[in-house]
Design a protein around this motif. Sequence first.
Motif, short mmCIF file in Angstrom:
data_model
loop_
_atom_site.label_atom_id
_atom_site.label_comp_id
_atom_site.label_asym_id
_atom_site.label_seq_id
_atom_site.Cartn_x
_atom_site.Cartn_y
_atom_site.Cartn_z
N ASN A 26 0.84 -1.21 0.00
CA ASN A 26 0.00 0.00 0.00
C ASN A 26 0.87 1.25 0.00
O ASN A 26 0.68 2.17 0.80
CB ASN A 26 -0.95 0.02 1.21
CG ASN A 26 -2.05 1.08 1.03
OD1 ASN A 26 -2.29 1.58 -0.06
ND2 ASN A 26 -2.71 1.42 2.13
N LEU A 27 1.80 1.29 -0.93
CA LEU A 27 2.68 2.46 -1.02
C LEU A 27 1.88 3.68 -1.49
O LEU A 27 1.00 3.56 -2.34
CB LEU A 27 3.83 2.19 -2.00
CG LEU A 27 4.82 1.10 -1.58
CD1 LEU A 27 5.94 0.99 -2.61
CD2 LEU A 27 5.39 1.37 -0.20
N GLY A 35 2.84 6.83 7.18
CA GLY A 35 3.19 7.12 8.57
C GLY A 35 3.48 8.60 8.78
O GLY A 35 3.00 9.21 9.76
N LEU A 36 4.25 9.19 7.87
CA LEU A 36 4.56 10.62 7.98
C LEU A 36 3.30 11.46 7.78
O LEU A 36 3.09 12.46 8.47
CB LEU A 36 5.62 11.00 6.94
CG LEU A 36 6.08 12.45 6.96
CD1 LEU A 36 6.66 12.82 8.32
CD2 LEU A 36 7.11 12.71 5.87
N ARG A 37 2.45 11.04 6.85
CA ARG A 37 1.20 11.77 6.61
C ARG A 37 0.29 11.71 7.83
O ARG A 37 -0.39 12.68 8.16
CB ARG A 37 0.49 11.19 5.38
CG ARG A 37 1.25 11.41 4.08
CD ARG A 37 0.52 10.84 2.90
NE ARG A 37 1.32 10.98 1.68
CZ ARG A 37 0.87 10.77 0.45
NH1 ARG A 37 -0.39 10.41 0.27
NH2 ARG A 37 1.65 10.93 -0.58
N THR A 248 -7.75 4.13 9.44
CA THR A 248 -7.85 2.80 8.86
C THR A 248 -8.67 2.83 7.58
O THR A 248 -8.29 2.24 6.55
CB THR A 248 -8.49 1.83 9.87
OG1 THR A 248 -7.68 1.76 11.04
CG2 THR A 248 -8.64 0.44 9.27
N HIS A 249 -9.80 3.55 7.62
CA HIS A 249 -10.64 3.71 6.43
C HIS A 249 -9.86 4.44 5.33
O HIS A 249 -9.94 4.06 4.15
CB HIS A 249 -11.90 4.48 6.79
CG HIS A 249 -12.72 4.91 5.61
ND1 HIS A 249 -13.50 4.04 4.89
CD2 HIS A 249 -12.86 6.14 5.01
CE1 HIS A 249 -14.09 4.69 3.90
NE2 HIS A 249 -13.73 5.96 3.95
N HIS A 250 -9.12 5.47 5.70
CA HIS A 250 -8.35 6.25 4.73
C HIS A 250 -7.33 5.36 4.01
O HIS A 250 -7.18 5.44 2.78
CB HIS A 250 -7.64 7.40 5.43
CG HIS A 250 -6.70 8.16 4.56
ND1 HIS A 250 -7.11 8.98 3.52
CD2 HIS A 250 -5.33 8.19 4.54
CE1 HIS A 250 -6.06 9.51 2.93
NE2 HIS A 250 -4.97 9.05 3.52
N LEU A 251 -6.64 4.52 4.75
CA LEU A 251 -5.64 3.64 4.13
C LEU A 251 -6.30 2.65 3.18
O LEU A 251 -5.76 2.35 2.11
CB LEU A 251 -4.87 2.89 5.22
CG LEU A 251 -3.95 3.74 6.11
CD1 LEU A 251 -3.23 2.86 7.12
CD2 LEU A 251 -2.94 4.53 5.27
#
Length: 272
Positions: A26-27, A35-37, A248-251
């Motif tokens: 999931n790049l 993680g930074l975002r 979690t939904h965003h990812l």
Amino acid sequence: GQVRVTRMAYRAPGAANLYPADAALNLPAGKYSHGLRRLAAAQAARGKWLTASIAAEIRHVIAAVFDEAGRRDPGHTRPWVALVDGNPHQIRRITAEAARRGVPVTILIDFIHVLEYLWQAAWSLHREADPAAETWVAAHARAILDGHAPQVAAAIRAAADTAALTGARRAAAARAARYLDTKHPYLSYPRALTAGWPISTGVIEGACRYLVKDRMDITGARWSVPGAEAILKLRALTANGDFDTYWTHHLQQEQHRNHHARYLNTAIPRAA
């Protein structure tokens, strides 16, 4: 720091490269990791980065509010109520927007603003710190809540005449009476209370102060409307304790937009 990822590309003539490993990991589409975002989103919601102030005309703001109301009640099955502070331009814009969309909207003036005018009149008619002023305000406030704003305005004028007020005290009484007369169409408190509608924006203003003012009102800052909207949504998610669930939904959505959608019905690995 930077991390380099080496992976196999699947190619076909006239088609963009496909990288199944990207989907498995999931790049992100850009160079900044999720993680930074996530850290940036959390810090931005707390007010440590991305300073600014909103620059938008009131007509755009009111139109956006109507859009949101339309999304929540597309069939117009519920009553639409607008609580305002009595600003004439604000009322005109709401009325115009409602007419343009063909939506009936009841406009109510925040009762706290009405009380402010009553207190101005009270101190024009009573001595400083006179406890009778509180009794006077309470009685006239109840009358306004019962739908008798014009009678209260007349009573204020009569009391000012009886007391032979002059100067600033006469002006304060006249201003309060005039306010009640001109705003009478927006003081339908009996109807509102019977229907269970709010007549004060205290809860809303408290939320706005916490969600909006504490974050957006930073000296020397300036916002675009989309940028401000994004930050306010992040603050609301954080305040409600929903940020982790949202992330979690965003990812999941990121993986679908950036990877799964490119493969159509092709089976690809999924992130663990």
